[in-house]
Design an enzyme around this catalytic site. Structure first.
Site, PDB file in Angstrom:
ATOM      1  N   GLU A 179      -1.101 -10.640   3.457  1.00 54.81           N
ATOM      2  CA  GLU A 179      -0.565  -9.444   4.526  1.00 54.81           C
ATOM      3  C   GLU A 179      -0.311 -10.212   5.752  1.00 54.81           C
ATOM      4  OE1 GLU A 179      -0.691  -5.421   2.232  1.00 54.81           O
ATOM      5  OE2 GLU A 179      -3.142  -6.241   2.926  1.00 54.81           O
ATOM      6  N   ASP A 202       2.983  -2.681   8.202  1.00 53.17           N
ATOM      7  CA  ASP A 202       2.013  -2.558   7.345  1.00 53.17           C
ATOM      8  C   ASP A 202       1.131  -1.453   7.210  1.00 53.17           C
ATOM      9  OD1 ASP A 202       0.316  -3.360   5.472  1.00 53.17           O
ATOM     10  OD2 ASP A 202       0.542  -5.750   5.531  1.00 53.17           O
ATOM     11  N   GLY A 203      -0.070  -1.216   6.430  1.00 51.60           N
ATOM     12  CA  GLY A 203      -0.365  -0.038   6.536  1.00 51.60           C
ATOM     13  C   GLY A 203      -2.023  -1.030   6.639  1.00 51.60           C
ATOM     14  N   ALA A 204      -3.420  -0.006   6.676  1.00 51.98           N
ATOM     15  CA  ALA A 204      -4.617  -0.925   7.192  1.00 51.98           C
ATOM     16  C   ALA A 204      -5.760   0.520   6.738  1.00 51.98           C
ATOM     17  CB  ALA A 204      -4.686  -0.842   8.466  1.00 51.98           C
ATOM     18  N   LYS A 208      -8.323   6.959   9.029  1.00 53.54           N
ATOM     19  CA  LYS A 208      -8.420   5.141   9.503  1.00 53.54           C
ATOM     20  C   LYS A 208      -9.162   4.826  10.156  1.00 53.54           C
ATOM     21  CE  LYS A 208      -6.499   4.392   5.188  1.00 53.54           C
ATOM     22  NZ  LYS A 208      -5.369   3.500   5.570  1.00 53.54           N
ATOM     23  N   GLY A 236      -5.692  -3.598  -0.871  1.00 54.93           N
ATOM     24  CA  GLY A 236      -4.571  -3.458  -2.224  1.00 54.93           C
ATOM     25  C   GLY A 236      -4.792  -4.640  -2.383  1.00 54.93           C
ATOM     26  N   GLY A 268       0.827  -1.242   0.159  1.00 53.93           N
ATOM     27  CA  GLY A 268      -0.162   0.065  -0.204  1.00 53.93           C
ATOM     28  C   GLY A 268       1.161   1.118  -0.103  1.00 53.93           C
ATOM     29  N   SER A 269      -0.051   2.176   0.036  1.00 57.45           N
ATOM     30  CA  SER A 269       1.055   3.637  -0.356  1.00 57.45           C
ATOM     31  C   SER A 269       1.961   4.009   0.942  1.00 57.45           C
ATOM     32  CB  SER A 269      -0.011   4.828  -1.136  1.00 57.45           C
ATOM     33  OG  SER A 269      -0.912   4.902  -0.355  1.00 57.45           O
ATOM     34  N   LYS A 290      -8.317  -4.516   6.791  1.00 63.90           N
ATOM     35  CA  LYS A 290      -7.085  -4.653   5.660  1.00 63.90           C
ATOM     36  C   LYS A 290      -7.533  -5.685   4.554  1.00 63.90           C
ATOM     37  CE  LYS A 290      -3.072  -5.364   6.084  1.00 63.90           C
ATOM     38  NZ  LYS A 290      -2.098  -4.438   5.376  1.00 63.90           N
TER      39      LYS A 290
HETATM   40  C1  5RP Z   1      -3.515  -3.813   1.450  1.00 59.77           C
HETATM   41  C2  5RP Z   1      -3.440  -2.514   2.348  1.00 59.77           C
HETATM   42  C3  5RP Z   1      -3.072  -1.646   2.244  1.00 59.77           C
HETATM   43  O1  5RP Z   1      -2.303  -1.591   3.562  1.00 59.77           O
HETATM   44  C4  5RP Z   1      -4.302  -1.181   2.581  1.00 59.77           C
HETATM   45  O2  5RP Z   1      -4.862  -0.883   1.829  1.00 59.77           O
HETATM   46  C5  5RP Z   1      -3.853   0.464   3.138  1.00 59.77           C
HETATM   47  O3  5RP Z   1      -3.195   1.474   2.057  1.00 59.77           O
HETATM   48  P1  5RP Z   1      -2.807   3.029   1.573  1.00 59.77           P
HETATM   49  O4  5RP Z   1      -1.461   2.594   3.204  1.00 59.77           O
HETATM   50  O5  5RP Z   1      -2.536   3.142   0.738  1.00 59.77           O
HETATM   51  O6  5RP Z   1      -3.653   3.331   2.547  1.00 59.77           O
HETATM   52  O7  5RP Z   1      -3.838  -3.628   3.180  1.00 59.77           O
HETATM   53  O8  5RP Z   1      -3.913  -5.029   0.547  1.00 59.77           O
END
Ligand code: 5RP
Length: 228
Positions: free
Chosen positions: A106, A84-86, A124, A100, A29-30, A97
């Site tokens: 993940e 990781d992101g969420a 978030k 993406g 993710g970004s 999650k």
């Molecule tokens: C990918 C994910 C990402 O971590 C989640 O969508 C957050 O993305 P971003 O950092 O772009 O907001 O779960 O599967």
């Protein structure tokens, strides 16, 4: 500040977890992309050595171009750290999650790590999961219609469609994503098990009791949330 700047702030704060010689589970993710760029700068400037188990093709590519060496769970089945992101974080640090479509790897990588650090911007944070994001599931294409039928009791399920390809999103693992909108059930542990018990469901995007620390980029600075 826009949400990307807040994401970058959380990535900068999470850099404190990264130590020379570490093998890291690298989410997708970004927000994680910002962290990978920052680690890349440290590799160049401080000559540290970092290896990562990537959770998506995109993450793997960026790791390579940032000088992070790739490895696998076969070589390193237990990791000191995963980042990781969420898409959502609730007050007990339960997560949604899969925005993406990388949720299966993940979850595997996050569960292999002693410490799971999550990086988000403040948009978030939710009181209850499902408030702003749908709940994604990775589903075997063969089982799409039977799974859709069985998901109706949990909310409104929809197959995720591609933007720049005709038809459904196909994950890195060759499967479909079904997003459940308007989540109806609030016992997340129970729901996580019920969803994964449906034949054809590979994994769902509920991360219950997995995150250890959450870095939240906000207008007032970075807040760090930890398990109570
Ligand atoms: C990918 C994910 C990402 O971590 C989640 O969508 C957050 O993305 P971003 O950092 O772009 O907001 O779960 O599967």
């Amino acid at each position: 500040m826009d949400s990307d700047e807040l994401k970058k702030m959380s990535a900068k704060a999470a850099l404190e977890q990264i130590k020379d010689g570490m093998i890291i589970g690298m989410g997708s993710g970004s927000t994680v992309m910002h962290l990978i760029n920052l680690i890349g700068q440290r590799i160049k400037n401080d000559e540290i050595d970092i290896m990562a188990v990537p959770t998506s093709y995109e993450t793997a590519q960026l790791c390579i171009s940032s000088g992070i060496r790739l490895t696998t769970l076969d070589e390193h089945p237990s990791l000191a750290l995963a980042v990781d992101g969420a898409d959502e974080v609730d007050p007990n640090l339960n997560l949604i999650k899969g925005g993406g479509a990388a949720l299966t790897k993940e979850k595997i990588v996050g569960s292999a790590a002693k410490l799971l650090a999550i990086l988000v911007d403040e948009s978030k944070l939710v009181k209850t999961l499902g408030e702003i994001a749908p709940l994604p599931l990775e589903v075997l294409p063969f089982a799409k219609s039977t799974v859709l039928n069985q998901l109706k009791e949990f909310g409104i399920p929809q197959v995720r469609m591609s933007n720049r390809k005709l038809g459904p999103v196909v994950t890195d693992n060759g499967n479909f994503i079904i997003d459940i909108f308007d989540l109806r059930i609030r016992d997340y542990s129970k729901m996580e098990k019920q969803l994964n018990a449906i034949p054809g469901v590979i994994e769902n995007g509920l991360f219950v009791n997995m995150a250890d620390i959450v870095y939240v980029g906000s207008e007032k600075g970075v807040k760090t949330l930890t398990k109570l």
